[in-house]
Design a protein around this motif. Structure first.
Motif, PDB file in Angstrom:
ATOM      1  N   GLN A 125       0.949  -1.322   0.055  1.00  0.00           N
ATOM      2  CA  GLN A 125      -0.035   0.053  -0.159  1.00  0.00           C
ATOM      3  C   GLN A 125       1.000   1.296  -0.027  1.00  0.00           C
ATOM      4  O   GLN A 125       0.741   2.106  -0.694  1.00  0.00           O
ATOM      5  CB  GLN A 125      -1.007  -0.051   1.222  1.00  0.00           C
ATOM      6  N   ARG A 126       1.868   1.223   0.894  1.00  0.00           N
ATOM      7  CA  ARG A 126       2.653   2.597   0.833  1.00  0.00           C
ATOM      8  C   ARG A 126       3.244   2.626  -0.232  1.00  0.00           C
ATOM      9  O   ARG A 126       3.495   3.785  -0.801  1.00  0.00           O
ATOM     10  CB  ARG A 126       3.616   2.445   1.992  1.00  0.00           C
ATOM     11  N   SER A 127       3.821   1.604  -0.901  1.00  0.00           N
ATOM     12  CA  SER A 127       4.518   2.057  -2.137  1.00  0.00           C
ATOM     13  C   SER A 127       3.793   2.418  -3.390  1.00  0.00           C
ATOM     14  O   SER A 127       4.098   3.254  -3.995  1.00  0.00           O
ATOM     15  CB  SER A 127       5.529   0.916  -2.656  1.00  0.00           C
ATOM     16  N   VAL A 128       2.537   2.086  -3.111  1.00  0.00           N
ATOM     17  CA  VAL A 128       1.403   2.463  -4.084  1.00  0.00           C
ATOM     18  C   VAL A 128       1.397   4.040  -4.015  1.00  0.00           C
ATOM     19  O   VAL A 128       1.103   4.905  -4.909  1.00  0.00           O
ATOM     20  CB  VAL A 128      -0.003   1.769  -4.219  1.00  0.00           C
ATOM     21  N   GLU A 129       1.044   4.191  -2.731  1.00  0.00           N
ATOM     22  CA  GLU A 129       0.852   5.638  -2.192  1.00  0.00           C
ATOM     23  C   GLU A 129       2.232   6.474  -2.935  1.00  0.00           C
ATOM     24  O   GLU A 129       1.922   7.521  -3.334  1.00  0.00           O
ATOM     25  CB  GLU A 129       0.955   5.869  -0.860  1.00  0.00           C
ATOM     26  N   GLU A 130       3.314   5.919  -2.526  1.00  0.00           N
ATOM     27  CA  GLU A 130       4.494   6.514  -2.904  1.00  0.00           C
ATOM     28  C   GLU A 130       4.474   6.907  -4.538  1.00  0.00           C
ATOM     29  O   GLU A 130       4.398   8.058  -5.139  1.00  0.00           O
ATOM     30  CB  GLU A 130       5.711   5.876  -2.680  1.00  0.00           C
ATOM     31  N   LEU A 131       4.084   5.838  -5.246  1.00  0.00           N
ATOM     32  CA  LEU A 131       3.918   5.997  -6.683  1.00  0.00           C
ATOM     33  C   LEU A 131       2.934   6.904  -7.244  1.00  0.00           C
ATOM     34  O   LEU A 131       3.196   7.945  -8.049  1.00  0.00           O
ATOM     35  CB  LEU A 131       3.529   4.230  -7.118  1.00  0.00           C
ATOM     36  N   GLU A 132       1.684   6.794  -6.316  1.00  0.00           N
ATOM     37  CA  GLU A 132       0.710   7.882  -6.660  1.00  0.00           C
ATOM     38  C   GLU A 132       1.433   9.207  -6.497  1.00  0.00           C
ATOM     39  O   GLU A 132       1.257  10.236  -7.107  1.00  0.00           O
ATOM     40  CB  GLU A 132      -0.458   7.812  -5.845  1.00  0.00           C
ATOM     41  N   GLU A 133       1.893   9.528  -5.200  1.00  0.00           N
ATOM     42  CA  GLU A 133       2.572  10.578  -5.274  1.00  0.00           C
ATOM     43  C   GLU A 133       3.504  11.349  -6.128  1.00  0.00           C
ATOM     44  O   GLU A 133       3.377  12.362  -6.659  1.00  0.00           O
ATOM     45  CB  GLU A 133       3.315  10.680  -3.726  1.00  0.00           C
ATOM     46  N   GLN A 134       4.359   9.952  -6.627  1.00  0.00           N
ATOM     47  CA  GLN A 134       5.313  10.523  -7.561  1.00  0.00           C
ATOM     48  C   GLN A 134       4.603  10.829  -8.982  1.00  0.00           C
ATOM     49  O   GLN A 134       5.026  11.688  -9.542  1.00  0.00           O
ATOM     50  CB  GLN A 134       6.074   9.198  -7.960  1.00  0.00           C
ATOM     51  N   VAL A 135       3.690   9.988  -9.229  1.00  0.00           N
ATOM     52  CA  VAL A 135       2.855  10.256 -10.452  1.00  0.00           C
ATOM     53  C   VAL A 135       2.314  11.800 -10.407  1.00  0.00           C
ATOM     54  O   VAL A 135       2.391  12.689 -11.335  1.00  0.00           O
ATOM     55  CB  VAL A 135       1.686   9.347 -10.611  1.00  0.00           C
ATOM     56  N   ALA A 136       1.752  12.136  -9.419  1.00  0.00           N
ATOM     57  CA  ALA A 136       1.092  13.569  -9.117  1.00  0.00           C
ATOM     58  C   ALA A 136       2.195  14.579  -9.072  1.00  0.00           C
ATOM     59  O   ALA A 136       2.143  15.566  -9.899  1.00  0.00           O
ATOM     60  CB  ALA A 136       0.224  13.537  -7.654  1.00  0.00           C
ATOM     61  N   TYR A 137       3.345  14.296  -8.721  1.00  0.00           N
ATOM     62  CA  TYR A 137       4.468  15.367  -8.657  1.00  0.00           C
ATOM     63  C   TYR A 137       4.697  15.420 -10.189  1.00  0.00           C
ATOM     64  O   TYR A 137       4.937  16.548 -10.634  1.00  0.00           O
ATOM     65  CB  TYR A 137       5.613  14.744  -7.984  1.00  0.00           C
ATOM     66  N   LEU A 138       4.962  14.161 -10.945  1.00  0.00           N
ATOM     67  CA  LEU A 138       5.308  14.550 -12.299  1.00  0.00           C
ATOM     68  C   LEU A 138       4.280  14.905 -13.141  1.00  0.00           C
ATOM     69  O   LEU A 138       4.766  15.886 -14.108  1.00  0.00           O
ATOM     70  CB  LEU A 138       5.543  12.940 -12.762  1.00  0.00           C
ATOM     71  N   LYS A 139       3.159  14.925 -12.918  1.00  0.00           N
ATOM     72  CA  LYS A 139       1.985  15.383 -13.505  1.00  0.00           C
ATOM     73  C   LYS A 139       2.116  16.990 -13.465  1.00  0.00           C
ATOM     74  O   LYS A 139       2.338  17.802 -14.276  1.00  0.00           O
ATOM     75  CB  LYS A 139       0.643  14.891 -13.073  1.00  0.00           C
ATOM     76  N   ALA A 140       2.525  17.191 -12.251  1.00  0.00           N
ATOM     77  CA  ALA A 140       2.288  18.604 -11.970  1.00  0.00           C
ATOM     78  C   ALA A 140       3.558  19.451 -12.409  1.00  0.00           C
ATOM     79  O   ALA A 140       3.555  20.555 -13.051  1.00  0.00           O
ATOM     80  CB  ALA A 140       2.493  18.862 -10.178  1.00  0.00           C
ATOM     81  N   PHE A 141       4.856  18.527 -12.585  1.00  0.00           N
ATOM     82  CA  PHE A 141       5.968  18.908 -13.130  1.00  0.00           C
ATOM     83  C   PHE A 141       5.645  19.228 -14.564  1.00  0.00           C
ATOM     84  O   PHE A 141       6.256  20.233 -15.216  1.00  0.00           O
ATOM     85  CB  PHE A 141       7.074  18.026 -13.072  1.00  0.00           C
TER      86      PHE A 141
END
Lengths: 258, 379
Positions: free
Chosen positions: A158-174
């Motif tokens: 779960q945590r790594s999925v959260e991390e992944l989602e976080e990263q995806v969100a960050y990258l989307k924003a970027f």
């Protein structure tokens, strides 16, 4: 002074047919008819000698002819000839060596070139395969995570999925930020161009003309920038999870070993 | 015949290295220009071979029992080069001239002994060639299929115009017009077939003139010349022992021929075939091997890779993989491939207790221009 005695003259050159024809013998005496015996005897013995010499010479010549004939027969196929001269042998040897060297060089060159080409080919294939392997592994891991997530995976997943989602969100924003920045830059550029053109030839400027020209460029750029981002996005999670991946394979390797 | 004197005399010529054979061939070509066309452009390898062969003959000149069969084989095999009885005295004369040229202590006795010895040698060769006169000197064979399997391996199928009799496991020499006068040995990968087709597996060696041409330039319709078959890998017709076949790389060809013979003629028996390659990419015959394995319940095929950690095939040198599967003590074993692979596999099997007389091996050197004087097709 008989002709028989005259034969002494031709002594050195042997007895000739002419000698015989011209030969005359003297009468022996008035009482006894015929030639002088001694003269006749001398001529006969000389003739005998001469014949013997000729016979011997003929035999000798016949032997020579036979020997030569035999030699010729032995040489048939192997054409009788002078052995090749040393000079000719040297010239041919040198020519042959030169030819050999050229062939060897050509073969060596071909060996090097094909060898290098093969090494290059194999390296490319290896890299491609490694890349493909990494991508497949990443995809499988991602898939595993998604399934784990869907089936209520343990907390770690779960945590790594959260991390992944976080990263995806960050990258989307970027990505979004990049896009915005690029667009504003390009728009500024377009405005510049428009003003310059407008100044140079205001009449030749259709109101929306530069836009269709310039529009694909920013779109293309954003597109490539997004794919670029997408690539890094795809690559980042596996590298982030690489630790996991190796642990898993090492573990399975350890299992196989015993 | 004063054999020690002849050996000493030959030693002097042999000690000059390349010089004596160079002199010999120059002498031969100058005195008999028509013989030049029987040799390839580059004579470098030819020169090595001539004096090696002569050295072997000289070494055995007092052991006629072993020398005569070798000479007979040489005589038969020389027919494909276009050698005629008339060429033998020419070669003898040049040989004598060479031996004389490199010996300061040449004597009429040596000349007489060498003439006598050479006459004997050439007689044996000529007679053997004459006895084989019922057979063609070579077979023209048209290429009917040419498949590139990997970057440097091609599988060729050829059909000889007249039937070429051979036994599974043997090799035949072949020559292409693209590389005239360069004969190389290849093993057909099939047992003799009713339609006479022969399959050859050819790997293009870097810089190898014949192999590269066969892989990259020869095409369907081209005609190859094939020489008479030779080689000693063969199934014992008396035996129905189960088989273990081990191949490294292109050594697969004769193994497939043996396998084909079992499939065609029986007697039915278990056959385990192990084939080793460096990487999975090099496995040039995988579909065919799979097909054979499916077709024949008595056959098990194991493909191993030695340098491909990502492959799902068996890992390791093929000899090692074979040992993982044993025991093979009751098998008739055939091994073919590159020298290190053959040596490794044979020594492993011997250590494991496979009797020597049931181990048959053949080394496939990168380039096999001809059989050794022992009649082995090993380079």
């Amino acid at each position: 002074m008989t002709d028989g005695q005259g034969m002494h003259v031709s002594d050195e050159r042997g007895l000739t047919p002419a000698d015989l024809q011209s030969m005359r013998f003297s009468r022996a005496s008035v009482l006894r008819p015929g030639y002088v015996e001694t003269e006749v005897d001398r001529v006969l013995s000389r003739m005998a000698e001469e014949l013997a010499r000729l016979v011997a010479e003929k035999a000798e010549l016949r032997d020579q002819v036979r020997a030569l004939q035999a030699q010729m027969e032995g040489m048939e196929g192997v054409v009788a000839q002078q052995p090749p001269s040393e000079q000719a042998l040297r010239i041919l040897s040198t020519a042959q060596q030169t030819a050999d060297n050229y062939v060897a060089e050509a073969e060596e060159f071909s060996r090097q070139v094909t060898g290098e080409a093969r090494a290059e080919y194999e390296e490319q294939i290896r890299l491609a395969r490694e890349n493909a392997g990494a991508i497949i592994q990443a995809a499988q891991e991602a898939a595993a995570k998604i399934t784990a997530n869907a089936t209520g995976a343990p907390e770690g997943g779960q945590r790594s999925v959260e991390e992944l989602e976080e990263q995806v969100a960050y990258l989307k924003a970027f990505g979004q930020a990049c896009r915005v920045q690029l667009r504003s830059y390009l728009e500024a550029l377009i405005t510049d161009v428009e003003t310059e053109w407008g100044r140079a030839d205001p009449a030749g400027l259709p109101p929306g003309a530069p836009r269709p020209l310039a529009a694909p460029a920013p779109r293309g750029n954003t597109a490539s920038s997004t794919t670029f981002e997408a690539n890094t996005a795809a690559e980042t999670p596996p590298s982030g999870e690489a630790g996991n991946g190796t642990v898993v394979s090492a573990a399975s390797g350890a299992e196989r070993r015993p | 015949m004063d054999i020690p004197a002849m050996r000493a005399n030959f030693g002097k010529a042999a000690a000059t290295g390349d010089e004596a054979p160079l002199y010999f061939y120059s002498h031969l070509f100058l005195s008999h220009p028509e013989t030049r066309a029987m040799f390839p452009v580059s004579m470098a390898h030819q020169r090595d071979r001539l004096f090696t062969a002569l050295g072997d003959v000289v070494a055995r000149v007092d052991d006629l029992d072993s020398l005569v069969p070798i000479l007979q084989q040489l005589g038969r095999d020389h027919r494909k080069f276009g050698t005629l009885a008339a060429h033998y005295p020419a070669v003898g004369a040049s040989l004598l001239a060479t031996l004389e040229h490199f010996d300061d202590e040449w004597t009429p006795e040596l000349a007489k002994d060498w003439t006598e010895a050479y006459t004997l040698v050439s007689q044996v060769m000529i007679e053997a060639a004459d006895e084989a006169a019922g057979q063609p000197a070579w077979w023209d064979a048209a290429v009917v299929a040419h498949e590139r399997r990997t970057i440097d391996v091609a599988v060729l199928r050829v059909r000889p115009r007249t039937p070429l009799p051979y036994a599974a496991g043997q090799s035949v020499s072949l020559e292409t017009d693209l590389r005239p006068r360069l004969w190389r040995y290849y093993s057909p990968a099939n047992a003799p077939r009713p339609d006479g087709l022969l399959e050859f597996h050819v790997k293009a060696r870097d810089g190898g003139p014949v192999s590269s041409a066969l892989v990259r330039r020869v095409g369907v319709g081209d005609v190859l010349r094939l020489g008479p078959p030779m080689g000693h890998l063969a199934l014992d017709p008396e035996s129905d022992r189960d088989l273990l076949l081990v191949a490294g790389g292109m050594g697969l060809a004769p193994m497939k021929a043996l396998l084909d013979q079992v499939a065609r003629q029986g007697p039915s028996r278990r056959v385990d075939l192990f084939v080793g390659f460096r990487t999975e990419d090099h496995v040039y015959d995988a579909p065919e091997l799979r097909r054979l394995e499916q077709e024949h319940p008595w056959l098990t095929v194991t493909v191993a890779v030695s340098h491909d950690k990502n492959s799902s095939l068996a890992q390791g040198d093929v000899g090692e993989v074979v040992m993982r599967h044993g025991p093979w003590l009751s098998r008739e074993v055939f091994v073919a491939g590159p020298a290190p692979m053959v040596d490794d596999t044979v020594s492993r099997l011997l250590r494991d207790g496979v009797p020597r007389q049931r181990l048959h091996s053949e080394i496939f050197a990168p380039s096999r221009p001809g059989p050794s004087v022992d009649g082995e097709v090993t380079e």
